[in-house]
Design a protein around this motif. Structure first.
Motif, mmCIF file in Angstrom:
data_model
loop_
_atom_site.group_PDB
_atom_site.id
_atom_site.type_symbol
_atom_site.label_atom_id
_atom_site.label_comp_id
_atom_site.label_asym_id
_atom_site.label_seq_id
_atom_site.Cartn_x
_atom_site.Cartn_y
_atom_site.Cartn_z
ATOM 1 N N GLU A 25 0.818 -1.213 0.000
ATOM 2 C CA GLU A 25 0.000 0.000 0.000
ATOM 3 C C GLU A 25 0.850 1.260 0.000
ATOM 4 N N TYR A 28 2.087 1.844 -3.395
ATOM 5 C CA TYR A 28 0.950 2.177 -4.245
ATOM 6 C C TYR A 28 0.617 3.662 -4.132
ATOM 7 N N LEU A 29 0.503 4.136 -2.910
ATOM 8 C CA LEU A 29 0.175 5.547 -2.702
ATOM 9 C C LEU A 29 1.325 6.461 -3.118
ATOM 10 N N THR A 32 0.817 6.694 -6.918
ATOM 11 C CA THR A 32 -0.430 7.221 -7.474
ATOM 12 C C THR A 32 -0.757 8.647 -7.010
ATOM 13 N N LEU A 33 -0.499 8.948 -5.740
ATOM 14 C CA LEU A 33 -0.889 10.266 -5.226
ATOM 15 C C LEU A 33 -0.164 11.418 -5.921
ATOM 16 N N VAL A 36 -1.825 12.156 -9.216
ATOM 17 C CA VAL A 36 -3.083 12.886 -9.102
ATOM 18 C C VAL A 36 -2.830 14.352 -8.731
ATOM 19 N N VAL A 48 -9.471 8.300 -11.697
ATOM 20 C CA VAL A 48 -8.861 7.126 -11.070
ATOM 21 C C VAL A 48 -9.853 5.980 -11.198
ATOM 22 N N ASN A 54 -8.314 -0.418 -3.509
ATOM 23 C CA ASN A 54 -7.316 0.592 -3.849
ATOM 24 C C ASN A 54 -7.960 1.957 -4.073
ATOM 25 N N ILE A 58 -6.861 5.554 -2.181
ATOM 26 C CA ILE A 58 -6.562 6.825 -2.838
ATOM 27 C C ILE A 58 -7.539 7.903 -2.390
ATOM 28 N N ARG A 59 -8.818 7.574 -2.327
ATOM 29 C CA ARG A 59 -9.832 8.561 -1.933
ATOM 30 C C ARG A 59 -9.563 9.080 -0.521
ATOM 31 N N LEU A 62 -6.453 11.340 -0.442
ATOM 32 C CA LEU A 62 -6.645 12.639 -1.091
ATOM 33 C C LEU A 62 -7.423 13.608 -0.221
#
Length: 317
Positions: A25, A28-29, A32-33, A36, A48, A54, A58-59, A62
């Motif tokens: 995780e 992953y963040l 991806t973050l 975005v 996304v 997942n 992300i939600r 953010l």
């Protein structure tokens, strides 16, 4: 076939299509973050589309910024990989102002995808490059290298021109990039199922073909909207066979692992690799058959062969 596949993949600029490899995780963040936030800081539209767990990661990470992001659960929106380009990626990109870069995180492959689904996933990832070449867009595709099989990770190198290794933000060129080879490799024959109901049709028996499929689908447990979807898919595929596939074809319907499966074979040659995967302009007449099937079915597999074309679609019971 090989020549047609090769010619479908040209220079991608200004389109970018990196694969993001991650193992947990945190990675992953970390991958991806920033993607975005960079889009939001630049005033670029960003979406996304990843599996639900997942998506929640992300939600939550953010916070309030999530309100400016289009969030989609790929397990629903992309259950059928053939639906992702027209129904998710192009649907979002085409709705944005012309010329503005669009950024999308799309995760179509996850641990738990079945062996039946995976060939359609691999072909989807390869065909993104043809569907978006020359477009001002970036589509980043995360891959969980801790859980996915080695051949899936190898295919990611073949379908993405650049890759981002775990713990890094730097894109590296993929020496294995060969999307056309992936499309050909997963153009797997779909062998007949001996116990399937079989009906040979032509132009005179099109209405009866649909009734046969609906009757068998109902007997096998489809009800309501799913039964309506089977009827619509059968009508579209059999009509395509009559109009474009030599004037006749063979319809088969059977049950398989919680699904009702409908298959149409004909002698036509489907040379357009993006058939059923590109949106159709509203003023265009025709050309919506396989696209419509992709949008309503839970899975669609296509085999293009020397003797004709087979389209097989699954509907969950």
């Amino acid at each position: 076939m090989t020549t047609a596949v090769t010619e479908s993949f040209g220079p991608l600029d200004p389109f970018a299509h990196p694969a993001l490899f991650y193992r947990d995780e945190q990675e992953y963040l970390a991958g991806t973050l920033p993607f975005v936030h960079d889009a939001l800081d630049a005033g670029e539209p960003v979406a996304v589309a990843v599996p639900g767990k997942n998506l929640a990661l992300i939600r939550d990470a953010l916070g309030d910024a999530a309100e400016a992001v289009r969030l989609l659960d790929m397990r629903e929106a992309g259950r059928n990989p053939g639906r992702i380009i027209p129904g998710v990626l192009r649907a979002f990109a085409d709705a944005q102002p012309a010329g503005r870069r669009v950024r999308i995180i799309g995760e179509p492959v996850w641990a738990g995808r079945s062996d039946t689904e995976y060939p359609a996933c691999a072909q989807h990832e390869a065909l993104i490059n043809a569907a978006f070449q020359g477009r001002t867009a970036t589509i980043m595709c995360p891959y969980d290298v801790a859980q996915l099989p080695e051949h899936v990770v190898a295919d990611a190198y073949a379908t993405h021109p650049t890759v981002i290794h775990p713990g890094s933000r730097a894109e590296r060129h993929s020496d294995a990039y060969a999307p056309g080879d992936v499309v050909v490799r997963y153009n797997e024959p779909l062998p007949p199922v001996p116990e399937a109901l079989t009906f040979t049709f032509d132009s005179d028996s099109l209405p009866h073909a649909r009734h046969v499929a609906v009757g068998e689908g109902a007997r096998l447990g489809l009800v309501g909207v799913k039964l309506d979807d089977l009827a619509l898919a059968t009508a579209e595929l059999t009509t395509n066979s009559v109009v474009h596939g030599g004037g006749s074809g063979v319809l088969r319907v059977w049950a398989e692992h919680g699904y009702v499966v409908c298959e149409v074979r004909d002698e036509g040659h489907l040379t357009d690799l993006l058939a059923g995967r590109r949106p159709v302009p509203r003023d265009q007449r025709g050309g919506r058959g396989i696209l419509l099937v992709n949008l309503i079915a839970d899975l669609v597999r296509v085999h293009r062969g020397d003797s004709g074309t087979t389209v097989r679609c699954w509907f969950v019971r």
